[in-house]
Design an enzyme around this catalytic site. Structure first.
Site, mmCIF file in Angstrom:
data_model
loop_
_atom_site.group_PDB
_atom_site.id
_atom_site.type_symbol
_atom_site.label_atom_id
_atom_site.label_comp_id
_atom_site.label_asym_id
_atom_site.label_seq_id
_atom_site.Cartn_x
_atom_site.Cartn_y
_atom_site.Cartn_z
ATOM 1 N N LYS A 13 42.013 32.416 39.342
ATOM 2 C CA LYS A 13 41.518 32.124 40.691
ATOM 3 C C LYS A 13 40.466 33.150 41.124
ATOM 4 O O LYS A 13 39.413 32.795 41.622
ATOM 5 C CB LYS A 13 42.671 32.108 41.704
ATOM 6 C CG LYS A 13 43.733 31.045 41.406
ATOM 7 C CD LYS A 13 44.810 31.002 42.483
ATOM 8 C CE LYS A 13 45.613 32.291 42.613
ATOM 9 N NZ LYS A 13 46.390 32.630 41.398
ATOM 10 N N ARG A 88 50.419 30.003 50.053
ATOM 11 C CA ARG A 88 51.310 30.135 48.914
ATOM 12 C C ARG A 88 52.704 29.590 49.202
ATOM 13 O O ARG A 88 53.551 29.616 48.321
ATOM 14 C CB ARG A 88 51.452 31.613 48.601
ATOM 15 C CG ARG A 88 51.025 32.034 47.203
ATOM 16 C CD ARG A 88 51.113 33.535 47.202
ATOM 17 N NE ARG A 88 51.059 34.197 45.958
ATOM 18 C CZ ARG A 88 49.984 34.806 45.462
ATOM 19 N NH1 ARG A 88 48.826 34.718 46.081
ATOM 20 N NH2 ARG A 88 50.073 35.490 44.361
ATOM 21 N N ARG A 127 45.105 42.177 31.925
ATOM 22 C CA ARG A 127 44.069 42.263 32.967
ATOM 23 C C ARG A 127 43.780 43.698 33.396
ATOM 24 O O ARG A 127 44.681 44.518 33.493
ATOM 25 C CB ARG A 127 44.549 41.467 34.192
ATOM 26 C CG ARG A 127 43.666 41.654 35.423
ATOM 27 C CD ARG A 127 43.908 40.602 36.465
ATOM 28 N NE ARG A 127 45.191 40.715 37.150
ATOM 29 C CZ ARG A 127 45.577 39.880 38.115
ATOM 30 N NH1 ARG A 127 44.807 38.870 38.480
ATOM 31 N NH2 ARG A 127 46.749 40.039 38.684
ATOM 32 N N ARG A 160 46.771 46.742 37.450
ATOM 33 C CA ARG A 160 47.678 46.592 38.594
ATOM 34 C C ARG A 160 49.104 46.834 38.151
ATOM 35 O O ARG A 160 49.524 46.349 37.109
ATOM 36 C CB ARG A 160 47.519 45.188 39.192
ATOM 37 C CG ARG A 160 46.411 45.137 40.217
ATOM 38 C CD ARG A 160 46.080 43.741 40.621
ATOM 39 N NE ARG A 160 47.242 42.958 41.050
ATOM 40 C CZ ARG A 160 47.172 41.686 41.417
ATOM 41 N NH1 ARG A 160 46.003 41.066 41.394
ATOM 42 N NH2 ARG A 160 48.250 41.044 41.792
ATOM 43 N N ARG A 171 56.957 37.154 39.492
ATOM 44 C CA ARG A 171 55.864 36.467 40.197
ATOM 45 C C ARG A 171 55.807 35.001 39.777
ATOM 46 O O ARG A 171 55.538 34.124 40.612
ATOM 47 C CB ARG A 171 54.539 37.178 39.945
ATOM 48 C CG ARG A 171 54.433 38.480 40.734
ATOM 49 C CD ARG A 171 53.390 39.412 40.160
ATOM 50 N NE ARG A 171 52.055 38.883 40.246
ATOM 51 C CZ ARG A 171 51.030 39.321 39.528
ATOM 52 N NH1 ARG A 171 51.207 40.299 38.666
ATOM 53 N NH2 ARG A 171 49.845 38.785 39.666
HETATM 54 P P1 ADP Z 1 44.276 35.142 39.393
HETATM 55 O O1 ADP Z 1 43.332 35.555 40.498
HETATM 56 O O2 ADP Z 1 44.558 33.669 39.408
HETATM 57 O O3 ADP Z 1 45.505 35.967 39.339
HETATM 58 P P2 ADP Z 1 42.307 36.361 37.540
HETATM 59 O O4 ADP Z 1 40.994 35.737 37.873
HETATM 60 O O5 ADP Z 1 42.547 37.740 37.993
HETATM 61 O O6 ADP Z 1 43.506 35.370 38.008
HETATM 62 O O7 ADP Z 1 42.473 36.263 35.952
HETATM 63 C C1 ADP Z 1 43.646 36.785 35.294
HETATM 64 C C2 ADP Z 1 43.223 37.373 33.933
HETATM 65 O O8 ADP Z 1 42.809 36.309 33.066
HETATM 66 C C3 ADP Z 1 42.038 38.352 33.986
HETATM 67 O O9 ADP Z 1 42.258 39.373 33.045
HETATM 68 C C4 ADP Z 1 40.831 37.485 33.588
HETATM 69 O O10 ADP Z 1 39.824 38.261 32.938
HETATM 70 C C5 ADP Z 1 41.471 36.496 32.625
HETATM 71 N N1 ADP Z 1 40.839 35.164 32.657
HETATM 72 C C6 ADP Z 1 40.375 34.487 33.732
HETATM 73 N N2 ADP Z 1 39.893 33.281 33.391
HETATM 74 C C7 ADP Z 1 40.064 33.178 32.042
HETATM 75 C C8 ADP Z 1 39.770 32.137 31.058
HETATM 76 N N3 ADP Z 1 39.224 30.974 31.416
HETATM 77 N N4 ADP Z 1 40.110 32.399 29.777
HETATM 78 C C9 ADP Z 1 40.686 33.570 29.411
HETATM 79 N N5 ADP Z 1 40.997 34.575 30.269
HETATM 80 C C10 ADP Z 1 40.683 34.379 31.568
HETATM 81 P P1 ADP Z 2 47.909 36.995 41.658
HETATM 82 O O1 ADP Z 2 47.215 37.730 40.570
HETATM 83 O O2 ADP Z 2 49.359 36.785 41.434
HETATM 84 O O3 ADP Z 2 47.221 35.772 42.090
HETATM 85 P P2 ADP Z 2 47.593 38.269 44.236
HETATM 86 O O4 ADP Z 2 46.652 39.398 44.182
HETATM 87 O O5 ADP Z 2 47.160 36.989 44.833
HETATM 88 O O6 ADP Z 2 48.113 38.045 42.771
HETATM 89 O O7 ADP Z 2 48.938 38.698 44.980
HETATM 90 C C1 ADP Z 2 49.590 39.925 44.739
HETATM 91 C C2 ADP Z 2 50.806 40.032 45.650
HETATM 92 O O8 ADP Z 2 50.393 40.040 47.025
HETATM 93 C C3 ADP Z 2 51.794 38.871 45.544
HETATM 94 O O9 ADP Z 2 52.724 39.060 44.486
HETATM 95 C C4 ADP Z 2 52.462 38.902 46.930
HETATM 96 O O10 ADP Z 2 53.425 39.951 47.033
HETATM 97 C C5 ADP Z 2 51.295 39.282 47.845
HETATM 98 N N1 ADP Z 2 50.598 38.089 48.356
HETATM 99 C C6 ADP Z 2 49.312 37.710 48.098
HETATM 100 N N2 ADP Z 2 49.008 36.569 48.735
HETATM 101 C C7 ADP Z 2 50.127 36.197 49.422
HETATM 102 C C8 ADP Z 2 50.467 35.087 50.249
HETATM 103 N N3 ADP Z 2 49.592 34.104 50.527
HETATM 104 N N4 ADP Z 2 51.723 35.045 50.764
HETATM 105 C C9 ADP Z 2 52.616 36.010 50.521
HETATM 106 N N5 ADP Z 2 52.378 37.064 49.734
HETATM 107 C C10 ADP Z 2 51.140 37.173 49.185
#
Ligand code: ADP
Ligand code: ADP
Ligand code: ZN
Length: 214
Positions: A13, A88, A127, A160, A171
């Site tokens: 995302k 969420r 990541r 992280r 998660r």
């Molecule tokens: P989210 O915001 O949904 O948690 P991230 O954008 O942080 O996801 O991506 C999670 C991990 O996966 C990161 O290390 C990113 O570089 C990797 N990643 C994202 N998109 C892809 C893809 N299409 N193929 C392989 N790895 C990916």
């Molecule tokens: P991800 O890589 O899982 O997409 P985020 O950076 O979105 O991670 O979220 C990290 C943490 O922040 C979550 O595990 C949760 O504790 C909190 N968080 C983020 N967005 C929300 C939300 N919309 N509602 C509740 N908690 C949230």
């Protein structure tokens, strides 16, 4: 346009949100990034959120909803926003719809990025992010030129704490129990578009752009 990116943690995302918000001229609002900034700034909200985040469970809905509505109400978001990591829970989604309706605004499109649990686990445990510019890397799938260093600003990359295998498991459990029902919610509202998140980063970006035009 007001857009929501839905999907499990690690679906990509954040990676896609940067590209899509730029392509469509939207403000990127990541609830996770906003919460981490609040923690860094040692605000009251940051202190309240800390323990939930470290355990991989959700921060209470009322805190998140008011935090996100504050950002959505800012002038930068007047021409459209992209939500990443929010809503969420069903309560957050319903709260968001109600609060937007009060202002004659609404969500127009919801993109569900589909990636299975095994793949998101590999993505999260590999990541790293740049603490300075926010760029997202993966040790295997999108590594920096020089290991551990941001290509754009030369800063040392950080991992992280909640990307440890143990917290990732929690998660994902939270995702399946609390966030997955949003797929049906937005499907029923006629807003949902499904995109496979398993391809390359470029493939997924193209698929999302295509889905937005459908
Ligand atoms: P989210 O915001 O949904 O948690 P991230 O954008 O942080 O996801 O991506 C999670 C991990 O996966 C990161 O290390 C990113 O570089 C990797 N990643 C994202 N998109 C892809 C893809 N299409 N193929 C392989 N790895 C990916
Ligand atoms: P991800 O890589 O899982 O997409 P985020 O950076 O979105 O991670 O979220 C990290 C943490 O922040 C979550 O595990 C949760 O504790 C909190 N968080 C983020 N967005 C929300 C939300 N919309 N509602 C509740 N908690 C949230
Ligand atoms: Zn950087």
């Amino acid at each position: 346009m007001n857009l929501v990116l839905l999907g499990p943690p690690g679906a990509g995302k954040g990676t896609q949100a940067v590209r899509i918000s730029k392509a469509f001229g939207l403000v990127h609002l990541s609830s996770g990034d906003i919460l981490r900034a609040e923690r860094k700034a040692k605000t009251e909200l940051g202190a309240k959120a800390q323990d939930y985040m470290d355990r991989g469970v959700l921060v209470p809905d009322d805190l998140i909803l008011s935090m996100m509505m504050d950002h959505i109400g800012r002038p930068e978001a007047a021409n459209g926003f992209l939500l990443d990591g929010f809503p969420r829970t069903l309560a957050q989604a319903e709260g968001l719809d109600a609060r937007l309706a009060e202002k004659d605004r609404k969500i127009e499109t919801v993109i569900n990025i589909e990636v299975d649990d095994a793949a998101v686990t590999r993505r999260l445990t590999g990541r790293s992010t740049c603490p300075k510019c926010g760029r997202i890397y993966h040790e295997e799938f999108s590594p920096p030129v020089k290991a551990g260093i941001c290509d754009d600003c030369g800063e040392a990359l950080t991992r992280r704490k909640d990307d440890s295998l143990e917290v990732v498991g929690q998660r994902l459990k939270t995702y399946h129990e609390e966030t997955k029902p949003l797929i049906a919610y937005y499907q029923n509202g006629g807003l949902l578009k499904r995109v496979s998140g398993e391809g390359s980063v470029d493939d997924v970006t193209a698929a999302i752009q295509e889905a937005c035009r459908r």
